[in-house]
Scaffold this motif. Structure first.
Motif, PDB file in Angstrom:
ATOM      1  N   TYR A  67       0.855  -1.190   0.000  1.00  0.00           N
ATOM      2  CA  TYR A  67       0.000   0.000   0.000  1.00  0.00           C
ATOM      3  C   TYR A  67       0.888   1.236   0.000  1.00  0.00           C
ATOM      4  N   PHE A  68       0.267   2.359  -0.271  1.00  0.00           N
ATOM      5  CA  PHE A  68       0.963   3.641  -0.184  1.00  0.00           C
ATOM      6  C   PHE A  68       0.181   4.554   0.736  1.00  0.00           C
ATOM      7  N   LEU A  69       0.876   5.087   1.715  1.00  0.00           N
ATOM      8  CA  LEU A  69       0.278   6.022   2.657  1.00  0.00           C
ATOM      9  C   LEU A  69       0.594   7.425   2.164  1.00  0.00           C
ATOM     10  N   GLN A  70      -0.429   8.233   2.020  1.00  0.00           N
ATOM     11  CA  GLN A  70      -0.256   9.596   1.531  1.00  0.00           C
ATOM     12  C   GLN A  70      -0.779  10.554   2.590  1.00  0.00           C
ATOM     13  N   ILE A  71       0.022  11.539   2.918  1.00  0.00           N
ATOM     14  CA  ILE A  71      -0.373  12.570   3.869  1.00  0.00           C
ATOM     15  C   ILE A  71      -0.466  13.882   3.104  1.00  0.00           C
ATOM     16  N   ILE A  72      -1.633  14.513   3.171  1.00  0.00           N
ATOM     17  CA  ILE A  72      -1.851  15.783   2.478  1.00  0.00           C
ATOM     18  C   ILE A  72      -2.096  16.856   3.533  1.00  0.00           C
ATOM     19  N   ILE A  73      -1.276  17.881   3.524  1.00  0.00           N
ATOM     20  CA  ILE A  73      -1.402  19.003   4.454  1.00  0.00           C
ATOM     21  C   ILE A  73      -1.588  20.270   3.629  1.00  0.00           C
ATOM     22  N   GLN A  74      -2.488  21.115   4.025  1.00  0.00           N
ATOM     23  CA  GLN A  74      -2.730  22.393   3.354  1.00  0.00           C
ATOM     24  C   GLN A  74      -3.035  22.202   1.867  1.00  0.00           C
ATOM     25  N   GLU A  75      -3.644  21.073   1.523  1.00  0.00           N
ATOM     26  CA  GLU A  75      -4.077  20.746   0.172  1.00  0.00           C
ATOM     27  C   GLU A  75      -2.967  20.644  -0.866  1.00  0.00           C
ATOM     28  N   ASN A  76      -1.734  20.992  -0.528  1.00  0.00           N
ATOM     29  CA  ASN A  76      -0.692  20.939  -1.547  1.00  0.00           C
ATOM     30  C   ASN A  76       0.628  20.347  -1.073  1.00  0.00           C
ATOM     31  N   ILE A  77       0.788  20.095   0.208  1.00  0.00           N
ATOM     32  CA  ILE A  77       1.997  19.458   0.701  1.00  0.00           C
ATOM     33  C   ILE A  77       1.695  17.971   0.809  1.00  0.00           C
ATOM     34  N   ARG A  78       2.388  17.164   0.013  1.00  0.00           N
ATOM     35  CA  ARG A  78       2.110  15.728  -0.030  1.00  0.00           C
ATOM     36  C   ARG A  78       3.349  14.938   0.362  1.00  0.00           C
ATOM     37  N   VAL A  79       3.133  13.964   1.232  1.00  0.00           N
ATOM     38  CA  VAL A  79       4.192  13.051   1.631  1.00  0.00           C
ATOM     39  C   VAL A  79       3.676  11.649   1.356  1.00  0.00           C
ATOM     40  N   ASN A  80       4.480  10.820   0.701  1.00  0.00           N
ATOM     41  CA  ASN A  80       4.077   9.452   0.380  1.00  0.00           C
ATOM     42  C   ASN A  80       5.063   8.465   0.987  1.00  0.00           C
ATOM     43  N   LYS A  81       4.533   7.398   1.577  1.00  0.00           N
ATOM     44  CA  LYS A  81       5.376   6.352   2.141  1.00  0.00           C
ATOM     45  C   LYS A  81       4.805   5.002   1.743  1.00  0.00           C
ATOM     46  N   LYS A  82       5.696   4.055   1.484  1.00  0.00           N
ATOM     47  CA  LYS A  82       5.296   2.690   1.155  1.00  0.00           C
ATOM     48  C   LYS A  82       4.962   1.951   2.442  1.00  0.00           C
ATOM     49  N   LEU A  83       3.895   1.156   2.411  1.00  0.00           N
ATOM     50  CA  LEU A  83       3.411   0.446   3.589  1.00  0.00           C
ATOM     51  C   LEU A  83       3.122  -0.995   3.191  1.00  0.00           C
ATOM     52  N   ILE A  84       3.528  -1.938   4.003  1.00  0.00           N
ATOM     53  CA  ILE A  84       3.245  -3.358   3.742  1.00  0.00           C
ATOM     54  C   ILE A  84       2.342  -3.877   4.849  1.00  0.00           C
ATOM     55  N   ILE A  85       1.200  -4.453   4.432  1.00  0.00           N
ATOM     56  CA  ILE A  85       0.267  -5.077   5.379  1.00  0.00           C
ATOM     57  C   ILE A  85       0.450  -6.589   5.264  1.00  0.00           C
ATOM     58  N   GLN A  86       0.641  -7.245   6.404  1.00  0.00           N
ATOM     59  CA  GLN A  86       0.847  -8.696   6.417  1.00  0.00           C
ATOM     60  C   GLN A  86      -0.429  -9.401   6.825  1.00  0.00           C
TER      61      GLN A  86
END
Length: 86
Positions: free
Chosen positions: A67-86
């Motif tokens: 999966y990919f976790l995406q954090i959106i702050i102030q509608e334009n600051i985006r941070v993406n991290k890879k996530l593995i669910i077991q």
């Protein structure tokens, strides 16, 4: 404007199976956290509130996979991290 980058956020455990912990920097605004399947479907969404420093998400209902976790702050600051669910 808040200065946020990939290293500002920490997610653990990764891989995980039940509870995902997200540590956030001090935010000056609210935001949204989305978890997407590798194919692009949004599987989970939650809000982040100003000055919130930790979120615990129940991911036990998500099937195992990448999966990919995406954090959106102030509608334009985006941070993406890879996530593995077991």
């Amino acid at each position: 404007r808040t200065n946020i980058d990939q290293e500002s956020f920490d997610i653990f455990p990764n891989p995980c199976s039940s509870s995902l912990h997200i540590l956030l920097p001090e935010l000056s605004d609210k935001g949204i956290i989305n978890i997407y399947k590798a194919g692009g479907s949004c599987m989970l969404r939650t809000s982040v509130f100003k000055n919130q420093s930790k979120i615990v998400l129940d991911v036990s209902s998500l099937p195992p996979g990448v999966y990919f976790l995406q954090i959106i702050i102030q509608e334009n600051i985006r941070v993406n991290k890879k996530l593995i669910i077991q």
